[in-house]
Design a protein around this motif. Structure first.
Motif, PDB file in Angstrom:
ATOM      1  N   LEU A 102       5.354 -16.396 -11.925  1.00 43.20           N
ATOM      2  CA  LEU A 102       6.653 -16.817 -11.409  1.00 43.20           C
ATOM      3  C   LEU A 102       6.615 -18.276 -10.959  1.00 43.20           C
ATOM      4  CD1 LEU A 102       9.482 -15.679 -10.939  1.00 43.20           C
ATOM      5  CD2 LEU A 102       8.772 -15.051  -8.632  1.00 43.20           C
ATOM      6  N   THR A 103       5.550 -18.651 -10.274  1.00 40.52           N
ATOM      7  CA  THR A 103       5.420 -20.031  -9.800  1.00 40.52           C
ATOM      8  C   THR A 103       5.255 -20.995 -10.959  1.00 40.52           C
ATOM      9  OG1 THR A 103       4.370 -19.222  -7.771  1.00 40.52           O
ATOM     10  CG2 THR A 103       4.143 -21.555  -8.265  1.00 40.52           C
ATOM     11  N   ARG A 104       4.426 -20.649 -11.916  1.00 38.98           N
ATOM     12  CA  ARG A 104       4.226 -21.524 -13.072  1.00 38.98           C
ATOM     13  C   ARG A 104       5.524 -21.720 -13.841  1.00 38.98           C
ATOM     14  NH1 ARG A 104       0.348 -20.211 -18.196  1.00 38.98           N
ATOM     15  NH2 ARG A 104       1.527 -18.257 -18.091  1.00 38.98           N
ATOM     16  N   LYS A 105       6.288 -20.661 -14.030  1.00 41.57           N
ATOM     17  CA  LYS A 105       7.560 -20.766 -14.756  1.00 41.57           C
ATOM     18  C   LYS A 105       8.500 -21.722 -14.046  1.00 41.57           C
ATOM     19  CE  LYS A 105      11.283 -17.941 -16.690  1.00 41.57           C
ATOM     20  NZ  LYS A 105      11.816 -16.560 -16.854  1.00 41.57           N
ATOM     21  N   PHE A 106       8.589 -21.577 -12.736  1.00 46.54           N
ATOM     22  CA  PHE A 106       9.435 -22.486 -11.960  1.00 46.54           C
ATOM     23  C   PHE A 106       8.952 -23.928 -12.090  1.00 46.54           C
ATOM     24  CE2 PHE A 106       9.520 -24.995  -8.071  1.00 46.54           C
ATOM     25  CZ  PHE A 106      10.887 -25.196  -7.922  1.00 46.54           C
ATOM     26  N   LEU A 107       7.664 -24.134 -11.918  1.00 45.99           N
ATOM     27  CA  LEU A 107       7.113 -25.484 -11.873  1.00 45.99           C
ATOM     28  C   LEU A 107       7.318 -26.214 -13.194  1.00 45.99           C
ATOM     29  CD1 LEU A 107       5.595 -27.528 -10.166  1.00 45.99           C
ATOM     30  CD2 LEU A 107       3.445 -26.482 -10.911  1.00 45.99           C
ATOM     31  N   ARG A 108       7.171 -25.528 -14.299  1.00 49.44           N
ATOM     32  CA  ARG A 108       7.344 -26.180 -15.603  1.00 49.44           C
ATOM     33  C   ARG A 108       8.787 -26.656 -15.804  1.00 49.44           C
ATOM     34  NH1 ARG A 108       5.061 -23.090 -20.611  1.00 49.44           N
ATOM     35  NH2 ARG A 108       5.406 -25.183 -21.499  1.00 49.44           N
ATOM     36  N   SER A 109       9.733 -25.941 -15.232  1.00 50.55           N
ATOM     37  CA  SER A 109      11.132 -26.390 -15.290  1.00 50.55           C
ATOM     38  C   SER A 109      11.415 -27.471 -14.253  1.00 50.55           C
ATOM     39  CB  SER A 109      12.070 -25.203 -15.071  1.00 50.55           C
ATOM     40  OG  SER A 109      11.960 -24.259 -16.102  1.00 50.55           O
ATOM     41  N   TYR A 110      10.876 -27.263 -13.070  1.00 53.75           N
ATOM     42  CA  TYR A 110      11.170 -28.165 -11.956  1.00 53.75           C
ATOM     43  C   TYR A 110      10.657 -29.580 -12.209  1.00 53.75           C
ATOM     44  CZ  TYR A 110      11.377 -29.784  -7.103  1.00 53.75           C
ATOM     45  OH  TYR A 110      11.661 -30.491  -5.953  1.00 53.75           O
ATOM     46  N   MET A 111       9.481 -29.701 -12.819  1.00 50.71           N
ATOM     47  CA  MET A 111       8.911 -31.029 -13.070  1.00 50.71           C
ATOM     48  C   MET A 111       9.814 -31.887 -13.960  1.00 50.71           C
ATOM     49  SD  MET A 111       4.830 -30.532 -13.579  1.00 50.71           S
ATOM     50  CE  MET A 111       4.662 -32.268 -13.966  1.00 50.71           C
ATOM     51  N   LYS A 112      10.568 -31.254 -14.826  1.00 51.44           N
ATOM     52  CA  LYS A 112      11.456 -32.013 -15.715  1.00 51.44           C
ATOM     53  C   LYS A 112      12.586 -32.682 -14.937  1.00 51.44           C
ATOM     54  CE  LYS A 112      10.434 -29.198 -19.795  1.00 51.44           C
ATOM     55  NZ  LYS A 112       9.385 -28.353 -19.192  1.00 51.44           N
ATOM     56  N   LEU A 113      12.864 -32.169 -13.760  1.00 53.93           N
ATOM     57  CA  LEU A 113      13.898 -32.787 -12.936  1.00 53.93           C
ATOM     58  C   LEU A 113      13.430 -34.107 -12.321  1.00 53.93           C
ATOM     59  CD1 LEU A 113      15.353 -29.682 -11.042  1.00 53.93           C
ATOM     60  CD2 LEU A 113      16.161 -30.741 -13.150  1.00 53.93           C
ATOM     61  N   TYR A 114      12.121 -34.358 -12.327  1.00 56.79           N
ATOM     62  CA  TYR A 114      11.608 -35.615 -11.795  1.00 56.79           C
ATOM     63  C   TYR A 114      12.146 -36.814 -12.575  1.00 56.79           C
ATOM     64  CZ  TYR A 114       7.793 -32.848  -9.589  1.00 56.79           C
ATOM     65  OH  TYR A 114       7.049 -31.957  -8.866  1.00 56.79           O
ATOM     66  N   ILE A 115      12.475 -36.600 -13.844  1.00 57.30           N
ATOM     67  CA  ILE A 115      12.771 -37.723 -14.737  1.00 57.30           C
ATOM     68  C   ILE A 115      14.203 -37.637 -15.274  1.00 57.30           C
ATOM     69  CG2 ILE A 115      10.394 -38.228 -15.376  1.00 57.30           C
ATOM     70  CD1 ILE A 115      10.750 -36.438 -17.837  1.00 57.30           C
ATOM     71  N   GLN A 116      15.150 -37.409 -14.384  1.00 63.14           N
ATOM     72  CA  GLN A 116      16.545 -37.283 -14.796  1.00 63.14           C
ATOM     73  C   GLN A 116      17.179 -38.614 -15.177  1.00 63.14           C
ATOM     74  OE1 GLN A 116      18.991 -34.555 -12.274  1.00 63.14           O
ATOM     75  NE2 GLN A 116      17.121 -34.428 -11.071  1.00 63.14           N
ATOM     76  N   THR A 117      16.674 -39.718 -14.653  1.00 60.97           N
ATOM     77  CA  THR A 117      17.272 -41.026 -14.917  1.00 60.97           C
ATOM     78  C   THR A 117      16.289 -41.906 -15.675  1.00 60.97           C
ATOM     79  OG1 THR A 117      16.437 -42.053 -12.877  1.00 60.97           O
ATOM     80  CG2 THR A 117      18.532 -40.845 -12.731  1.00 60.97           C
ATOM     81  N   PRO A 118      16.797 -42.919 -16.403  1.00 62.87           N
ATOM     82  CA  PRO A 118      15.885 -43.858 -17.090  1.00 62.87           C
ATOM     83  C   PRO A 118      14.912 -44.524 -16.129  1.00 62.87           C
ATOM     84  CG  PRO A 118      18.119 -44.119 -17.910  1.00 62.87           C
ATOM     85  CD  PRO A 118      18.211 -43.185 -16.737  1.00 62.87           C
ATOM     86  N   GLU A 119      15.382 -44.871 -14.933  1.00 63.43           N
ATOM     87  CA  GLU A 119      14.514 -45.533 -13.955  1.00 63.43           C
ATOM     88  C   GLU A 119      13.346 -44.623 -13.568  1.00 63.43           C
ATOM     89  OE1 GLU A 119      12.682 -46.548 -10.367  1.00 63.43           O
ATOM     90  OE2 GLU A 119      14.158 -44.925 -10.371  1.00 63.43           O
TER      91      GLU A 119
END
Length: 539
Positions: free
Chosen positions: A409-426
């Motif tokens: 459950l934690t791994r599934k969340f983390l793999r999705s959550y990390m993608k939110l780190y890079i929402q903007t070009p900056e």
């Protein structure tokens, strides 16, 4: 097992984060590191990170210099910060700062600086329609700073006010985090805040700034990043202009290593009229993002509790079950500006690392006694109990590990959550540049691949290898009425029963009360507790 509903993220954000990633290219490509990597090799002439985005209408330019507060001269702590602030908050030889702001306003363009322990990053952002008008400003800022006396007086005054007043008064939570670093790295070039010390800022002169710019903001210790729909001609112009920076080869010292605690060592910072006890704990962590094992610790860290997320073990135990504070989180690296940002920022890569817990302020005895007549006999508020509970959760994780269900459950969340780190070009560009610092190509993608093939045994093995509860540093910012009673309770390992109001206690299930008793008598390996007056910190 935690409820899956606690992991649900805003659909729009997740969809945006998981869309096709833009083309990434680079002029200089260091190899992916499997062993500790020397970050100095990622900097210098020709080191450029490109993020081509043909559909973007924004241009981002970042200049990351390998310097940071650790290169500040002894007795002038804060000089790198002053220099960066004068570059971005002062005028140039072509325009005053007021003229620059007037020019940029119609473009909605912006630039600024961020100084951390090992790097300083200048970031410039502009709509591509205004790039031709904006670029002369960028050129002037990096190549022709005015370093005017009036700008220096304004910048240094603000900096002095921050180190003397603001850091102690604005947020006890951030105060406790900075105080922990002061304790953890005491005696090294990592000890002081990037903004400097009270005495250090007083000693900085304008001539120091001019020399520091020439010696530590050079073409030999810079990494250039560029994102957006830019032309090859623009990139060449940027490369040629950066090559006009000073040709000095800066002498960059090794990063200070964290001190090794002997038992649990506590510093209680007492101040008048503190509303609670803000707690930050830490222990040296010998690995960083450069190690593949870091991915396993990311899972364990996420299980305990990501920054300002409500699903973690710590949050569940302290906030949800016992309503002790606003939140409780775990960290396996420095989290920049945690009071302002719910997602991690790039631009703060470090080679000296530590594991930490953030226990947001819990109530002191005085406030509890004022609210609840039935608590008139207590001498210490919730800090002792909260610290014990949090450390006990780490201990339990080390001893028992995560279950396969918790891991999945934690791994599934983390793999999705990390993608939110890079929402903007900056943010995308920033994390790519950080990746080079650690000897990686793309930290987000590489961690995701590691997570995809990970097992629960690897996570539990990494926890046992790198985490422990016998030796750690703790800083607690609290009211002066609480400091001495708390010191005595910690030193003597006095039982610390949880202080509930009668109404709250009556509504708690028996298993919570039973756990409370175990926590209240949990032994911390406390070896030393000092009280420090708030006025004596960061001097």
């Amino acid at each position: 097992m935690r409820k899956l509903a606690a992991y649900i993220l805003p659909v729009a954000l997740l969809v945006a984060a998981c869309t096709k990633q833009p083309q990434v290219s680079q002029t200089s490509t260091p190899p992916v590191a499997k062993t500790p990597f020397d970050p100095n090799t990622a900097f210098g002439q020709g080191k450029i990170v490109e993020l081509r985005q043909p559909e973007s209408n924004k241009i981002i330019v970042k200049l990351m210099f390998k310097n940071g507060s650790m290169v500040d001269p002894k007795g002038k702590e804060g000089l790198t910060y002053t220099t960066a602030q004068l570059l971005t908050e002062g005028g140039t030889q072509d325009m005053t700062i007021s003229q620059i702001k007037d020019k940029l306003f119609p473009m909605a363009a912006a630039y600024g600086a961020n100084v951390d322990k090992e790097v300083t990053t200048l970031t410039f952002a502009v709509h591509q329609d205004f790039l031709k008008e904006f670029y002369p400003v960028l050129q002037s800022v990096i190549l022709r700073p005015a370093f005017a006396e009036e700008d220096f007086k304004r910048v240094i005054s603000n900096q002095q006010n921050y180190v003397d007043q603001v850091v102690r008064a604005s947020s006890d939570e951030e105060y406790s985090k900075k105080a922990l670093e002061d304790l953890l790295f005491r005696g090294t070039n990592y000890q002081h805040k990037p903004e400097g010390t009270s005495a250090g800022v007083k000693n900085i002169t304008l001539e120091d700034v001019r020399n520091h710019y020439r010696n530590y903001f050079t073409r030999n210790n810079v990494m250039v990043g560029i994102a957006g729909n830019y032309t090859p001609e623009f990139l060449n112009q940027l490369r040629n202009d950066v090559a006009q920076l000073s040709d000095v080869q800066p002498s960059i010292p090794a990063a200070g290593k964290p001190n090794q605690p002997d038992g649990v060592q506590v510093e209680i910072i007492q101040k008048s009229n503190a509303l609670g006890s803000a707690i930050f704990t830490g222990m040296p962590l010998p690995i960083t993002r450069s190690s593949d094992e870091f991915a396993a610790l990311m899972v364990a860290n996420s299980f305990l509790g990501e920054h300002r997320k409500s699903y973690g073990k710590l949050y569940d135990k302290l906030r949800t079950t016992r309503s002790m504070n606003y939140g409780d989180y775990s960290y396996i690296e420095w989290y920049d500006q945690g009071g302002s940002f719910q997602l991690p920022n790039p631009g703060v890569p470090r080679t000296s690392n530590y594991f930490a817990l953030w226990i947001r302020p819990v109530q002191i005895a005085e406030s509890l006694k004022q609210q609840y007549p039935e608590l008139q006999d207590i001498t210490v508020g919730h800090a002792h109990f909260a610290l014990r509970l949090a450390v006990r959760e780490i201990d339990n994780l080390i001893r028992n590990g995560m279950t396969p269900e918790e891991f999945e459950l934690t791994r599934k969340f983390l793999r999705s959550y990390m993608k939110l780190y890079i929402q903007t070009p900056e943010k995308q560009l920033g994390f790519l540049m950080d990746s080079r610092f650690y000897g990686r190509q793309n930290y987000i993608e590489e961690m995701d691949r590691l997570l995809a093939n990970m097992t629960v045994q690897q996570v539990n093995d990494a926890v046992k290898k790198y985490w422990q509860v016998e030796n750690m540093f703790v800083t607690i910012v609290t009211d002066d009425s609480e400091a001495e009673p708390l010191r005595q309770a910690l030193l003597n390992n006095t039982p610390s029963p949880m202080s509930y109001s009668n109404l709250v206690k009556e509504g708690l299930p028996k298993e919570v009360l039973a756990e409370d008793e175990a926590v209240a008598n949990y032994k911390l390996n406390v070896k030393d507790v000092k009280i420090v007056d708030s006025r004596d910190t960061f001097q």
